[in-house]
Design a protein around this motif. Structure first.
Motif, PDB file in Angstrom:
ATOM      1  N   UNK A 136      41.196  59.854  51.133  1.00 53.43           N
ATOM      2  CA  UNK A 136      42.101  60.931  51.537  1.00 53.43           C
ATOM      3  C   UNK A 136      41.501  62.298  51.224  1.00 53.43           C
ATOM      4  N   UNK A 137      41.510  63.192  52.225  1.00 50.27           N
ATOM      5  CA  UNK A 137      40.926  64.525  51.996  1.00 50.27           C
ATOM      6  C   UNK A 137      41.961  65.610  52.195  1.00 50.27           C
ATOM      7  N   UNK A 138      43.237  65.257  52.007  1.00 49.36           N
ATOM      8  CA  UNK A 138      44.282  66.256  52.188  1.00 49.36           C
ATOM      9  C   UNK A 138      45.013  66.072  53.506  1.00 49.36           C
ATOM     10  N   UNK A 139      44.439  65.290  54.397  1.00 48.20           N
ATOM     11  CA  UNK A 139      45.114  65.059  55.681  1.00 48.20           C
ATOM     12  C   UNK A 139      45.614  63.614  55.728  1.00 48.20           C
ATOM     13  N   UNK A 140      46.904  63.463  56.025  1.00 43.45           N
ATOM     14  CA  UNK A 140      47.479  62.125  56.102  1.00 43.45           C
ATOM     15  C   UNK A 140      47.067  61.423  57.395  1.00 43.45           C
ATOM     16  N   UNK A 141      47.146  60.103  57.353  1.00 38.18           N
ATOM     17  CA  UNK A 141      46.947  59.320  58.570  1.00 38.18           C
ATOM     18  C   UNK A 141      48.214  59.357  59.412  1.00 38.18           C
ATOM     19  N   UNK A 142      48.067  59.188  60.681  1.00 38.30           N
ATOM     20  CA  UNK A 142      49.196  58.952  61.559  1.00 38.30           C
ATOM     21  C   UNK A 142      49.670  57.522  61.286  1.00 38.30           C
ATOM     22  N   UNK A 143      50.856  57.413  60.711  1.00 39.08           N
ATOM     23  CA  UNK A 143      51.304  56.113  60.187  1.00 39.08           C
ATOM     24  C   UNK A 143      51.438  55.060  61.285  1.00 39.08           C
ATOM     25  N   UNK A 144      52.036  55.462  62.416  1.00 39.71           N
ATOM     26  CA  UNK A 144      52.224  54.496  63.498  1.00 39.71           C
ATOM     27  C   UNK A 144      50.889  53.946  63.971  1.00 39.71           C
ATOM     28  N   UNK A 145      49.953  54.862  64.204  1.00 37.71           N
ATOM     29  CA  UNK A 145      48.653  54.415  64.702  1.00 37.71           C
ATOM     30  C   UNK A 145      47.921  53.612  63.632  1.00 37.71           C
ATOM     31  N   UNK A 146      48.061  54.037  62.387  1.00 37.86           N
ATOM     32  CA  UNK A 146      47.392  53.302  61.314  1.00 37.86           C
ATOM     33  C   UNK A 146      47.931  51.881  61.254  1.00 37.86           C
ATOM     34  N   UNK A 147      49.240  51.750  61.382  1.00 40.83           N
ATOM     35  CA  UNK A 147      49.839  50.424  61.341  1.00 40.83           C
ATOM     36  C   UNK A 147      49.356  49.569  62.516  1.00 40.83           C
ATOM     37  N   UNK A 148      49.341  50.165  63.712  1.00 41.96           N
ATOM     38  CA  UNK A 148      48.887  49.416  64.889  1.00 41.96           C
ATOM     39  C   UNK A 148      47.423  48.992  64.752  1.00 41.96           C
ATOM     40  N   UNK A 149      46.617  49.908  64.239  1.00 44.71           N
ATOM     41  CA  UNK A 149      45.193  49.596  64.111  1.00 44.71           C
ATOM     42  C   UNK A 149      44.974  48.529  63.052  1.00 44.71           C
ATOM     43  N   UNK A 150      45.720  48.667  61.956  1.00 45.77           N
ATOM     44  CA  UNK A 150      45.585  47.699  60.866  1.00 45.77           C
ATOM     45  C   UNK A 150      45.968  46.300  61.342  1.00 45.77           C
ATOM     46  N   UNK A 151      46.970  46.262  62.197  1.00 46.31           N
ATOM     47  CA  UNK A 151      47.375  44.968  62.741  1.00 46.31           C
ATOM     48  C   UNK A 151      46.217  44.321  63.496  1.00 46.31           C
TER      49      UNK A 151
ATOM     50  N   UNK B 175      49.431  52.801  76.121  1.00 46.04           N
ATOM     51  CA  UNK B 175      48.418  52.044  76.838  1.00 46.04           C
ATOM     52  C   UNK B 175      47.073  52.317  76.191  1.00 46.04           C
ATOM     53  N   UNK B 176      46.960  53.488  75.563  1.00 43.14           N
ATOM     54  CA  UNK B 176      45.739  53.802  74.833  1.00 43.14           C
ATOM     55  C   UNK B 176      45.598  52.865  73.644  1.00 43.14           C
ATOM     56  N   UNK B 177      44.378  52.547  73.316  1.00 43.18           N
ATOM     57  CA  UNK B 177      44.166  51.702  72.150  1.00 43.18           C
ATOM     58  C   UNK B 177      44.375  52.531  70.889  1.00 43.18           C
ATOM     59  N   UNK B 178      45.052  51.969  69.894  1.00 37.47           N
ATOM     60  CA  UNK B 178      45.257  52.726  68.662  1.00 37.47           C
ATOM     61  C   UNK B 178      43.963  52.826  67.846  1.00 37.47           C
ATOM     62  N   UNK B 179      43.819  53.929  67.157  1.00 43.22           N
ATOM     63  CA  UNK B 179      42.710  54.115  66.218  1.00 43.22           C
ATOM     64  C   UNK B 179      43.269  54.695  64.940  1.00 43.22           C
ATOM     65  N   UNK B 180      42.491  54.620  63.878  1.00 49.15           N
ATOM     66  CA  UNK B 180      42.880  55.385  62.688  1.00 49.15           C
ATOM     67  C   UNK B 180      42.673  56.852  63.012  1.00 49.15           C
ATOM     68  N   UNK B 181      43.753  57.619  62.921  1.00 48.39           N
ATOM     69  CA  UNK B 181      43.661  59.034  63.248  1.00 48.39           C
ATOM     70  C   UNK B 181      44.472  59.835  62.256  1.00 48.39           C
ATOM     71  N   UNK B 182      44.185  61.118  62.201  1.00 45.79           N
ATOM     72  CA  UNK B 182      44.986  61.986  61.349  1.00 45.79           C
ATOM     73  C   UNK B 182      46.302  62.313  62.040  1.00 45.79           C
ATOM     74  N   UNK B 183      47.332  62.451  61.243  1.00 43.99           N
ATOM     75  CA  UNK B 183      48.600  62.927  61.773  1.00 43.99           C
ATOM     76  C   UNK B 183      48.489  64.437  61.984  1.00 43.99           C
ATOM     77  N   UNK B 184      49.281  64.955  62.869  1.00 46.93           N
ATOM     78  CA  UNK B 184      49.339  66.408  63.106  1.00 46.93           C
ATOM     79  C   UNK B 184      47.961  67.021  63.267  1.00 46.93           C
ATOM     80  N   UNK B 185      47.115  66.340  63.996  1.00 42.95           N
ATOM     81  CA  UNK B 185      45.756  66.829  64.113  1.00 42.95           C
ATOM     82  C   UNK B 185      45.710  68.200  64.778  1.00 42.95           C
ATOM     83  N   UNK B 186      46.684  68.431  65.639  1.00 42.85           N
ATOM     84  CA  UNK B 186      46.649  69.677  66.396  1.00 42.85           C
ATOM     85  C   UNK B 186      47.184  70.872  65.608  1.00 42.85           C
TER      86      UNK B 186
END
Lengths: 433, 368
Positions: A375-390, B48-59
């Protein structure tokens, strides 16, 4: 070289002459690159080729079809035009679009010389596969064969799983390897950032699946350096095309045309930063500071480049600022103009290719795969993290855990037996992130 | 070129599959309505996009360039994608929108709801010249010769007559082998239809009620448009009086006051008489209301207008009752009572958006 000549002969004679002249000019300025293979392309084929990232043959995937539709739409609406399409191979393949004007073609050719030099000499590209045209064609053959054997649904589903994880490779892998001087191709052991590589070797998979993961990983590793050097690379190419063209390649009537075309590529929306523009300005700044440009382009990536060059003078001269969301109005507003803050923010964004750093720390109880988000101060997008982890769990076929922080609280995200949970990690336990 | 067409086709196939499996959801949201232009509609496809590990509120935060003092808000153009690096894969952020032909959407709707194709009224079926070259016959001009079929029958004859020699595979087509493409006339349902959407806009019809009407009308039009080459849509609104309006007005107008339903039916009848003669048009009046009429007297008037004037002229009359907090729903009861057993009149009752699909099936399921 012979192959390149053959292809280039498909160009009209005037462009073939210009290609030779621009190449000579570029080399005389110290740029050094593999042979250039300019290919003549119909406008109708541009979107298809661009969707494939410039490679004529890729393994079948609906994602390319989607990208193609998107490009076709924006192209049809006149929102964007693809000026240059160049790929990192030996010889360097670049495309000239038939419908462009002659001065646009010259611009593209000069620009390509810059990229070609960068591909050849930047350290991050040193170990990229220069035979990628053939490699990707082989990947395509392989995927088609597996589709014949196992059916499109199954192969597609598996490839989609892998592609969700294609950011989980180690950008600094080559560097680490050269520092350790360990033999390439050794087993991948935890801890590692090369999650895809680890899964390819250790997940309970069928042989063909293992093979396809390895392909996805090879492609991800091939494209990764471009992500790490976008600003530098684009800047370098723009810096040199501008030198070459105004240095005699264009006649005076074309200069206006060029200025138009050049500013089209390097312009930016108000308040917004364009990587081409930032890149070229950083290179100009480096030159003004008396740096050895060729040395810089060899050693740096975007992060270290910005760190080195973005000084007070640059920030002030280009009126850069950090913007932040105002919690009260919900609007983005200018927060800071100090060079230190601007640099800090840019570096955060550029580090690790702009991606979250996910490390595989090992295999725990019950063969659970342990991942840690640095972690570098920016959180992960939880929904996407969960989907990817799955998807990781689907490949690993056992529980998968990811340690991270969300809104300041240490969390463990778990996929196990088809269900997801997010658990607070108690303060007494050591902070995983 | 570059096989991209195959990838695109696969993508479209996946998209169609998604829409088909989510059609129920699309049936009950206004999502598609605003997005249709001409012959296509943009369907938003989440996930439909494939999920990736991404930062929240990137914008959210980033680095920008330009003049301005601390605390100045960025212009719109500056938002969204301000930074570097992050912008590299920013296109993954947006919901994908896919263009789908209305025709295709109609087909999905038909399959989902099990709708029969419309059988046009009477015998006014025009043998319109929409035949296609999808038949084969043994005589015809050389320009229409079907090479593959010709070769196939020659091959068959060669083998049957024992002249086939695998060592020297030669096939010589003779006159009798020749096959030609031929045109098959396809009877096309009568090509003109008109839909009347009549809506009660009196005070008791609220925003939600109108939304439901709007969604229903969209799907009705989509379906009927696929059944007729030429579909005209007429919008009428009424409270105590009726008037014809354009599409936008129909969906946004809010009147108040009493309700006299017969005014709408009268206007509809006038239009049919003056512009859409029943022997040239397939006519579909739809009426939506929350079921409160001004008086029992006016309801009687409606019933007789329907029985004597409208029904003999139209394919089917549909009444869609939308439940509102104020409406009594009496009008549906009255219609049901008056037209018991008459399958030219279809009435439905909708309380919630979920029920839109069933309503559509009731309206369109008779194939009239």
């Amino acid at each position: 070289m012979d192959g390149a000549r053959r292809s280039q002969s498909s160009l009209p004679p005037n462009l073939r002459r210009w290609a030779a002249e621009i190449e000579r000019d570029a080399r005389s300025r110290g740029l050094d690159f593999f042979a250039l293979d300019f290919r003549w392309l119909d406008a109708a084929d541009v979107n298809g080729l661009a969707a494939y990232g410039g490679f004529p043959v890729r393994a079948p995937s609906w994602r390319f079809g989607m990208e193609y539709e998107r490009l076709s739409k924006t192209h049809a609406w006149g929102l964007s035009r693809i000026y240059e399409l160049v790929i990192n191979t030996d010889p360097v393949v670049a495309y000239l679009v038939r419908s462009n004007s002659e001065s646009e073609q010259k611009l593209v050719m000069a620009h390509v010389c810059g990229h070609a030099d960068f591909f050849r000499h930047n350290a991050w590209f040193a170990s990229t596969d220069r035979g990628m045209l053939d490699t990707l064609a082989q990947h395509a053959v392989r995927v088609r064969r597996e589709i014949e054997r196992h059916g499109i649904e199954r192969v597609e589903r598996f490839l989609d799983l892998c592609l969700s994880l294609d950011t989980l490779v180690d950008p600094y892998d080559e560097l680490r390897r050269s520092l350790r001087k360990s033999a390439a191709g050794g087993a991948i052991t935890a801890p590692t950032y090369d999650v895809l590589g680890f899964l390819a070797e250790n997940a309970p998979l069928e042989d063909w699946e293992r093979e396809l993961i390895a392909q996805v990983r090879a492609e991800a590793r091939y494209f990764l350096p471009q992500r790490l050097t976008r600003i530098m690379n684009e800047g370098w190419a723009s810096f040199w095309h501008s030198r070459i063209l105004t240095g005699g390649v264009l006649d005076s009537s074309e200069i206006v045309d060029f200025a138009d075309c050049h500013s089209g590529a390097t312009q930016q929306a108000p308040g917004r930063l364009n990587p081409y523009k930032l890149g070229i300005e950083l290179w100009r700044h480096a030159e003004a500071r008396g740096e050895d440009l060729f040395k810089l382009r060899r050693a740096h990536n975007d992060a270290s480049f910005v760190d080195l060059l973005l000084d007070d003078e640059f920030v002030a001269h280009h009126a850069l600022f950090v913007h932040q969301k105002n919690a009260r109005t919900g609007k983005q507003e200018i927060a800071d103009r100090s060079a230190a803050k601007v640099r800090e923010r840019l570096l955060t964004q550029l580090a690790w290719g702009g991606l979250p750093r996910i490390e595989l720390s090992g295999v725990g109880d019950g063969r659970a795969l342990e991942l840690v988000h640095r972690h570098d101060g920016r959180d992960l997008d939880l929904q996407k993290a969960s989907d990817t982890l799955q998807r990781v769990a689907t490949l690993w076929k056992r529980p998968v855990r990811l340690a991270t922080r969300l809104e300041g609280v240490a969390k463990r995200l778990v996929w196990s037996e088809g269900t997801f949970e997010s658990v607070d990690v108690t303060e007494s336990a050591p902070d995983p992130a | 070129m570059f096989r991209i067409e195959a990838d695109r086709e696969r993508f479209r196939e996946i998209v169609r599959g998604r829409i088909r499996s989510d059609l129920r959801r699309y049936l009950s949201t206004p999502e598609l309505l605003a997005k249709h232009a001409g012959k296509t509609v943009s369907v938003p496809l989440p996930q439909i996009e494939l999920p990736h590990f991404e930062f929240a509120n990137e914008d959210d935060d980033g680095v920008g360039q330009g003049q301005g003092a601390r605390g100045d808000a960025l212009s719109e153009g500056g938002e969204g994608e301000p930074g570097e690096g992050a912008a590299g894969n920013a296109n993954a952020e947006h919901a994908v929108e896919v263009e789908v032909e209305l025709e295709e959407l109609a087909e999905m709707l038909g399959r989902e709801l099990g709708l029969p194709h419309v059988e046009p009224r009477g015998r006014r079926e025009i043998e319109s010249d929409a035949g296609r070259y999808n038949g084969v016959r043994s005589s015809g001009p050389d320009s229409l010769r079907h090479f593959r079929r010709t070769f196939r029958s020659a091959l068959r004859r060669t083998i049957a007559s024992g002249q086939w020699d695998p060592e020297h595979p030669r096939v010589v087509p003779q006159r009798e082998d020749f096959r030609f493409k031929s045109r098959r006339p396809a009877p096309v349902p009568d090509s003109s239809a008109v839909v009347f959407h009549m809506m009660d806009v009196s005070g008791s019809m609220g925003r939600e009620q109108k939304e439901i009407v709007r969604i229903e009308a969209f799907w009705i039009d989509t379906w009927l448009r696929s059944q007729y080459r030429n579909l005209e849509v007429v919008y009428l609104v009424h409270d105590a009086t009726a008037k014809q309006v354009d599409h936008d007005t129909f969906f946004h107008l809010r009147e108040s006051g009493g309700t006299r339903i017969s005014s709408a039916y009268e206007l509809c009848l006038d239009l049919i008489r003056s512009r859409y003669p029943a022997d040239e048009w397939n006519i579909y009046p739809f009426h939506y209301s929350d079921g409160d009429n001004w008086s029992a007297r006016d309801t009687e008037r409606c019933v007789s207008l329907l029985r004597d004037e409208l029904l003999p002229r139209v394919n089917q009359f549909c009444y869609g009752q939308v439940r509102s907090a104020y409406g009594s729903g009496q009008f549906k009861k009255d219609l049901d009572h008056a037209f018991l057993g008459d399958d030219r009149v279809v009435t439905t009752n909708v309380a919630e958006r979920d029920e839109i699909a069933d309503t559509l099936r009731a309206f369109l399921g008779a194939g009239r």
